[in-house]
Scaffold this motif. Sequence first.
Motif, short mmCIF file in Angstrom:
data_model
loop_
_atom_site.label_atom_id
_atom_site.label_comp_id
_atom_site.label_asym_id
_atom_site.label_seq_id
_atom_site.Cartn_x
_atom_site.Cartn_y
_atom_site.Cartn_z
N TYR A 160 0.84 -1.19 0.00
CA TYR A 160 0.00 0.00 0.00
C TYR A 160 0.88 1.25 0.00
O TYR A 160 1.77 1.41 0.84
CB TYR A 160 -0.93 0.01 1.21
N THR A 161 0.59 2.12 -0.96
CA THR A 161 1.48 3.24 -1.26
C THR A 161 0.67 4.50 -1.56
O THR A 161 -0.46 4.42 -2.05
CB THR A 161 2.34 2.89 -2.51
N ASP A 181 7.25 7.92 -3.94
CA ASP A 181 6.36 6.97 -3.28
C ASP A 181 6.55 7.03 -1.78
O ASP A 181 7.68 7.19 -1.29
CB ASP A 181 6.67 5.53 -3.74
N LEU A 182 5.46 6.88 -1.04
CA LEU A 182 5.49 6.80 0.42
C LEU A 182 4.70 5.56 0.83
O LEU A 182 3.57 5.36 0.37
CB LEU A 182 4.86 8.03 1.07
N TYR A 183 5.29 4.72 1.67
CA TYR A 183 4.54 3.60 2.21
C TYR A 183 3.44 4.12 3.13
O TYR A 183 3.68 4.97 4.00
CB TYR A 183 5.45 2.68 3.03
N VAL A 184 2.22 3.60 2.94
CA VAL A 184 1.11 3.99 3.81
C VAL A 184 1.40 3.59 5.26
O VAL A 184 1.06 4.33 6.20
CB VAL A 184 -0.21 3.38 3.31
N ALA A 185 2.05 2.45 5.47
CA ALA A 185 2.38 2.03 6.83
C ALA A 185 3.26 3.05 7.53
O ALA A 185 3.12 3.30 8.73
CB ALA A 185 3.07 0.67 6.80
N ARG A 186 4.18 3.66 6.78
CA ARG A 186 5.05 4.69 7.34
C ARG A 186 4.24 5.95 7.65
O ARG A 186 4.42 6.59 8.70
CB ARG A 186 6.18 4.99 6.36
#
Length: 269
Positions: A160-161, A181-186
């Motif tokens: 998930y991004t 891109d950024l990880y949604v978890a982050r």
Amino acid sequence: MSVTVDVTAEHIARRIASTIDPVFAMIDGWRDVLERELSGPLAGALTGSTEPTAATLDPVVAALVSAELERDGTLITGAGFVAAPGFLVDAPWHLAWWLSGSNTFGAGPDPRLRRLEAVSDPDSEQFRDYTTLEWWRVPARTGTRHLTGPYVDYLCTDDYTVTITTPVRVGGEMAGLVGTDLYVARLEQVLLPVIRESGHPCTLVNASGRIVASTDARRATGALLRLDGLAEALTPLRDAVTVTDATSLPGGEAVVPCGDTSLALVLEA
């Protein structure tokens, strides 16, 4: 309709914006550098022609994005430039995209900064026409920055991004996109403690109503938040209009825009 919203909620919305805004500013800076370079020094630096090439472009992109990708605590996990088809004379389809050590795309985490290996041959079964994807289509149509996701990015992260892209223009034409891109978890790790301060069940959504983070465990990341009137309340954000006032929904929920990020907080009673 404008509604009165708890000052804490407005403060949280500003803090969310202040988390995303530096990423926007960074991408805008990359865009400005590439527009200058592609209009001058990079145009045929190796070949002597007047056309830019991937061979001369890629080292410039790598130098732009590598420091942030390697920085401790960075929000981003991938970044680079995606060329408009045919813009580069030696690479009709081209992604100059780099992955950070935290990016798990492929075999798993790799501590090295590395180049994304993308299939650029249209005749290959593995080729993906990136101009059909939202992160390309929307900024190509609007000419402005766009936040895509959360979505599962099978091209660059396989997770998930959120992808943020903005057009790069040369001679009045779109040469490609620069983005990250950024990880949604982050993002959840950074934003959830802030969102919880609202004291209400609270969900952060994008302009299409897809959930980025929520204090309600039943609201899954990437799913659409289905509330009466929400789609209409988010219409200005989809149209890249900066909205400052909160709006109320028929069920009593409040929608609070987070600056010009195209994200919004949805607070439930």
